[in-house]
Design a protein around this motif. Structure first.
Motif, PDB file in Angstrom:
ATOM      1  N   SER A  73     106.400  40.267  28.513  1.00 49.79           N
ATOM      2  CA  SER A  73     105.321  41.251  28.670  1.00 49.79           C
ATOM      3  C   SER A  73     105.773  42.431  29.542  1.00 49.79           C
ATOM      4  O   SER A  73     105.478  43.587  29.224  1.00 49.79           O
ATOM      5  N   LYS A  74     106.514  42.151  30.615  1.00 55.04           N
ATOM      6  CA  LYS A  74     106.983  43.222  31.498  1.00 55.04           C
ATOM      7  C   LYS A  74     107.990  44.121  30.766  1.00 55.04           C
ATOM      8  O   LYS A  74     107.964  45.346  30.897  1.00 55.04           O
ATOM      9  N   GLU A 111     106.043  46.348  28.384  1.00 52.95           N
ATOM     10  CA  GLU A 111     105.352  47.406  29.142  1.00 52.95           C
ATOM     11  C   GLU A 111     106.325  48.523  29.502  1.00 52.95           C
ATOM     12  O   GLU A 111     105.993  49.704  29.410  1.00 52.95           O
ATOM     13  N   LYS A 135     107.275  50.608  26.433  1.00 49.42           N
ATOM     14  CA  LYS A 135     106.167  51.508  26.114  1.00 49.42           C
ATOM     15  C   LYS A 135     106.119  52.675  27.101  1.00 49.42           C
ATOM     16  O   LYS A 135     105.898  53.823  26.718  1.00 49.42           O
ATOM     17  N   GLU A 172      99.837  43.193  21.246  1.00 53.63           N
ATOM     18  CA  GLU A 172      99.073  42.977  22.482  1.00 53.63           C
ATOM     19  C   GLU A 172      99.404  44.009  23.554  1.00 53.63           C
ATOM     20  O   GLU A 172      98.622  44.221  24.474  1.00 53.63           O
ATOM     21  N   HIS A 173     100.552  44.653  23.426  1.00 53.06           N
ATOM     22  CA  HIS A 173     100.947  45.684  24.389  1.00 53.06           C
ATOM     23  C   HIS A 173     100.731  47.097  23.854  1.00 53.06           C
ATOM     24  O   HIS A 173     101.335  48.061  24.340  1.00 53.06           O
TER      25      HIS A 173
END
Length: 189
Positions: free
Chosen positions: A120-121, A124, A127, A167-168
């Motif tokens: 997830s990091k 992020e 992005k 999800e991101h």
């Protein structure tokens, strides 16, 4: 060293004829719609499997990011040998990319996201550094037992990777399977 990270002592595996046949970088970059003036971030650039052809396909800057100074050293030698002037070298990790926001048009994550903890990091950060409507090319090992590639427990299934991108805040443009061992996801910010 993070147990998931690629061992630089095995760097010869990164650029071999079998890999080039299964996953030709020039063809994948064409399918990724690399534009002549795109700025590109190659995440986990290694010895330049994507950095070198991307630098020849665009006038933009190619940022070659790798955590291993040894890998960046080899890549620096290769860019010098090929007289490529549009490559900048960035030492760092995907979980904390040392670049300004909205810096690149495209990001390439080839066989590297399974090493990112937490994923997830990393997503992020990708992005964050992509410009609006920027795209990420993700190439990974499918999550199934096989002799090559990372351990089974480190792999991320293509459905799970697609879901993680969504999800991101990414839109998944395409998911393809160039072989039964690999998948390619193109996602847009």
């Amino acid at each position: 060293m993070n147990e998931r990270r690629f061992d630089p002592a095995k760097m010869a595996r990164l650029d071999n004829p079998e890999r080039r046949k299964a996953l030709p970088p020039e063809k994948l970059l064409q399918e990724f719609n690399l534009e002549p003036d795109d700025d590109v971030l190659d995440l986990g650039a290694g010895t330049g499997y994507f950095t070198l052809p991307a630098a020849k396909m665009t006038q933009g800057t190619i940022y070659a990011l790798d955590v291993e100074s040894q890998m960046l050293g080899v890549l620096m030698e290769r860019t010098d040998e090929e007289a490529l002037m549009n490559v900048q070298f960035v030492q760092g990790v995907i979980e904390d990319i040392p670049m300004d926001p909205e810096k690149v048009d495209k990001a390439i994550a080839s066989f590297v996201l399974h090493e990112v903890e937490p994923l997830s990091k990393g997503l992020e950060e990708i992005k964050r550094v992509l410009k609006p409507s920027g795209r990420c090319l993700c190439i990974e090992w499918e999550k199934k037992p096989m002799e090559q590639g990372p351990p089974f427990e480190h792999r991320i299934h293509s459905d799970d990777m697609k879901k993680a991108f969504e999800e991101h805040g990414f839109s998944v443009i395409s998911t393809t399977f160039p072989s039964d061992s690999h998948y390619v996801i193109i996602a847009q910010k």
